[in-house]
Write an enzyme that holds these catalytic residues in place. Structure first.
Site, PDB file in Angstrom:
ATOM      1  N   GLY A  50      -5.046  -1.903   5.048  1.00 49.49           N
ATOM      2  CA  GLY A  50      -4.054  -3.036   4.679  1.00 49.49           C
ATOM      3  C   GLY A  50      -4.878  -4.396   4.885  1.00 49.49           C
TER       4      GLY A  50
ATOM      5  N   GLU B 106      10.572  -4.558   4.454  1.00 49.00           N
ATOM      6  CA  GLU B 106      10.605  -5.983   4.203  1.00 49.00           C
ATOM      7  C   GLU B 106      10.310  -6.196   2.680  1.00 49.00           C
ATOM      8  OE1 GLU B 106       8.914  -5.126   6.834  1.00 49.00           O
ATOM      9  OE2 GLU B 106       9.226  -6.360   8.255  1.00 49.00           O
TER      10      GLU B 106
ATOM     11  N   HIS C 177      -5.105 -33.067  18.154  1.00 48.50           N
ATOM     12  CA  HIS C 177      -4.186 -33.845  18.463  1.00 48.50           C
ATOM     13  C   HIS C 177      -3.019 -33.045  19.062  1.00 48.50           C
ATOM     14  CE1 HIS C 177      -5.884 -37.515  16.930  1.00 48.50           C
ATOM     15  NE2 HIS C 177      -6.550 -36.755  16.125  1.00 48.50           N
TER      16      HIS C 177
ATOM     17  N   LYS D 240       0.885  -1.231  -0.004  1.00 50.47           N
ATOM     18  CA  LYS D 240       0.151   0.059   0.023  1.00 50.47           C
ATOM     19  C   LYS D 240       0.990   1.156  -0.103  1.00 50.47           C
ATOM     20  CE  LYS D 240      -3.525   2.139   2.677  1.00 50.47           C
ATOM     21  NZ  LYS D 240      -4.497   1.727   3.707  1.00 50.47           N
TER      22      LYS D 240
ATOM     23  N   GLU E 209      -5.096  -7.167  15.157  1.00 52.65           N
ATOM     24  CA  GLU E 209      -4.381  -5.704  14.663  1.00 52.65           C
ATOM     25  C   GLU E 209      -5.645  -4.891  14.852  1.00 52.65           C
ATOM     26  OE1 GLU E 209      -0.648  -5.281  11.855  1.00 52.65           O
ATOM     27  OE2 GLU E 209      -2.524  -4.878  10.872  1.00 52.65           O
TER      28      GLU E 209
HETATM   29  C1  G6Q Z   1      -2.742  -3.806   8.005  1.00 54.11           C
HETATM   30  C2  G6Q Z   1      -1.646  -3.414   8.144  1.00 54.11           C
HETATM   31  C3  G6Q Z   1      -0.121  -3.956   7.861  1.00 54.11           C
HETATM   32  C4  G6Q Z   1       0.384  -3.513   6.361  1.00 54.11           C
HETATM   33  C5  G6Q Z   1       1.725  -4.088   6.156  1.00 54.11           C
HETATM   34  C6  G6Q Z   1       2.086  -3.889   4.974  1.00 54.11           C
HETATM   35  O1  G6Q Z   1      -3.925  -3.440   8.331  1.00 54.11           O
HETATM   36  O2  G6Q Z   1      -1.305  -1.865   7.779  1.00 54.11           O
HETATM   37  O3  G6Q Z   1      -0.362  -5.359   8.216  1.00 54.11           O
HETATM   38  O4  G6Q Z   1      -0.735  -4.218   5.656  1.00 54.11           O
HETATM   39  O5  G6Q Z   1       2.551  -3.379   7.047  1.00 54.11           O
HETATM   40  O6  G6Q Z   1       2.199  -2.579   4.415  1.00 54.11           O
HETATM   41  P1  G6Q Z   1       2.347  -2.104   2.848  1.00 54.11           P
HETATM   42  O7  G6Q Z   1       1.220  -2.478   2.323  1.00 54.11           O
HETATM   43  O8  G6Q Z   1       2.182  -0.711   3.093  1.00 54.11           O
HETATM   44  O9  G6Q Z   1       3.496  -2.594   2.458  1.00 54.11           O
END
Ligand code: G6Q
Length: 553
Positions: free
Chosen positions: A267, A212, A384, A206, A353
């Protein structure tokens, strides 16, 4: 607004708890032959049985009164109206607009966002058509039959969960991988299975700034270039799903290869948007649209059904009852369908979250416990492993059991066995086994009295452990969509009752900031680098130890 725990509706429920101490769910079932009808709801292809919660008709009414007092209906209207209900980020929350097939127009700050939604979906559809037909080829003219989705959190868990869940709908010959972890092994293990000539990389972010994802994307790009690809080929093999046009362009992805979404799509609520591209590539655009249709059907139910007959509302309210009045601090999600194996992980994020908040929207400390710990595994595997604690542990844990009546691949009697377990576990959690029953059983086995006395306490099940059962005919794109939307709205309703903002996630920030500060203190291999001594003794000690181990290795 008066504090949650100070409103009269809360006090009434607190009194109900005291009254319920004298009874058991077994007794409630025995005393009411209509209990199953009374506490079940059908909607959007799903059937919810919540009769195995320690509630009565009065308690259900009291929970509804609580929802009314907390203005759940008003909050729901504000969400659908595109008001900025995510108050700490000043954003609207409009994921239902992404799947509204009633041709309603949604507005954010006066702008009709539905037009953009439809245009974005058309662009996705056209791209998927080109990939599937082979019109869009790789740099050597081969079809792109493999997708590597690079994203994390909301840009990974939803698409991955849905792609796995819809395995029977996969387009023949197509493969998908999901890389999220910054641990280089995740990407390396995936790339080892990929051919640069036939792989499409989807960079899903987003913000397009997530450490990462950006690191993995850069490494994937380098791998592509080192393995025969060239700069011109990047345009064919890399696409972006994002809200950040500038950062996507800076990465070298052209506008045509960017699929947009907007800041009013959270997200963890984004799989319905362009973030769903990997799902649609794997199952076909029609099936992706069916997923959206399923969610839309649940949206329509959530918008219109009276609170007492409203599936997300009742699921949320029994959750509040279990969490706040019976003290269940953990909640298990137990899908009896192997293809739903990522559902617990997905819901862990969606729920924890969203509602793992200790401060209300008003900035004051939450007066009552909020979101529970969510965990789970597919049944029967979990049986199990950890169900022991659900049945006989010292904590009360609530649970959702989820199953399709018909499997997508009925093999021998597997599904009947699976279903018998899906039905037996909630029964066992509810009924338990009394000491008298245990003693009778042991004596029927011919055990000596001393042995009966010794074993009996270990074999007692207290029962009265609350659970819901969610049943569908089959796990299809439509029922999956409805199931996900059910949970989204459940989480929303609980957030409203608790008075928290379910749509921000400030809790993930501190660790990120500290990791950035530590990064320059981690030595590259072969180098010894003393810790800067800027942290606590434990963190400094660990940095030193890491650096020494890396120097030796
Ligand atoms: C979800 C959070 C979080 C987000 C990730 C990835 O609601 O905001 O999990 O989706 O940190 O973020 P980006 O899509 O901006 O890389």
């Amino acid at each position: 607004m008066t504090s949650l725990t100070e409103i009269p509706e809360w006090a009434v429920l607190a009194e109900d708890v005291e009254a319920m101490k004298a009874t058991s769910m077994r007794a409630l079932f025995a005393g009411d032959p209509r209990r199953f009808n009374r506490f079940s709801i059908e909607a959007a292809g799903l059937f919810l049985d919540y009769a195995k919660n320690k509630i009565t008709e009065d308690i259900a009414d009291h929970l509804i009164a609580l929802a009314v007092a907390r203005d759940v209906e008003g909050a729901r209207a504000r969400m659908f109206a595109g008001e900025p209900i995510n108050v700490t980020e000043d954003r609207a929350v409009l994921h239902p607009a992404l799947r509204d097939f009633a041709m309603r127009d949604y507005h954010v700050c006066g702008e009709n966002v539905s037009l953009k939604v439809r245009a974005a979906r058309e662009k996705m559809k056209a791209f998927i058509g080109r990939i599937h037909s082979g019109a869009h080829k790789g740099y050597t003219g081969k079809r792109l039959d493999t997708v590597v989705n690079i994203g994390i959190g909301g840009s990974d868990l939803g698409p991955q969960m849905a792609t796995e869940a819809l395995r029977p709908y996969w387009v023949e010959g197509r493969r998908s991988f999901f890389v999220s972890n910054i641990d280089g092994q995740h990407l390396a293990d995936t790339l080892a299975q990929c051919d640069p000539e036939t792989t499409l990389f989807i960079i899903a972010s987003k913000t397009f700034t997530t450490q990462e994802t950006m690191t993995n994307a850069a490494t994937a790009r380098a791998w592509f270039l080192e393995n025969g690809g060239d700069e011109a080929g990047v345009g064919k093999h890399f696409v972006a799903l994002s809200t950040n046009t500038h950062a996507v362009a800076a990465f070298g992805i052209e506008k045509d290869n960017m699929f947009v979404f907007w800041d009013w799509v959270g997200g963890r609520y984004s799989l319905w948007s362009s973030i769903g591209l990997p799902i649609a590539l794997q199952v076909g655009f029609d099936n992706f649209e069916k997923l959206l249709h399923g969610a839309h059907a649940m949206d329509e139910h959530f918008r219109a059904a009276p609170l007492r007959e409203n599936m997300p509302v009742m699921l949320a309210l029994v959750g509040v009852w279990n969490r706040n009045f019976l003290g269940a601090a953990s909640h298990a999600v137990l899908p009896y369908d192997q293809h739903l194996h990522r559902l617990p992980a997905y819901l862990q994020q969606a729920d924890m979250e969203s509602n793992g908040k200790r401060v209300g929207t008003n900035g004051a400390p939450a007066p009552a416990p909020t979101g529970p710990v969510i965990f789970g595994e597919p049944g029967t595997n979990g049986q199990h492993a950890f169900y022991q604690l659900l049945h006989q542990g010292t904590d009360l844990i609530s649970a959702d059991f989820i199953a399709p009546a018909i499997s997508q691949s009925e093999t021998g009697d597997h599904h009947e066995i699976l279903l018998s377990n899906f039905l037996a576990q909630p029964e066992a959690l509810m009924r338990g086994k009394t000491e008298d029953e245990v003693r009778d059983e042991l004596s029927a086995e011919g055990r000596a009295q001393a042995e009966i006395d010794r074993l009996a306490p270990h074999k007692v099940f207290p029962g009265d452990r609350p659970c819901n059962s969610i049943l569908m005919e089959k796990l299809t794109p439509e029922t999956l969509g409805a199931l996900i939307a059910l949970y989204e709205h459940k989480i929303f309703v609980q957030g409203v009752v608790w008075g928290v903002n379910s749509f921000d996630q400030w809790g993930v920030e501190l660790g990120k900031t500290l990791a950035k500060a530590i990064l320059p203190e981690i030595a590259r291999r072969g180098e010894v680098k003393p810790a800067a001594d800027t942290h606590d003794a434990s963190t400094n000690g660990l940095i030193d130890r890491v650096n020494h181990l890396r120097a030796k290795g």
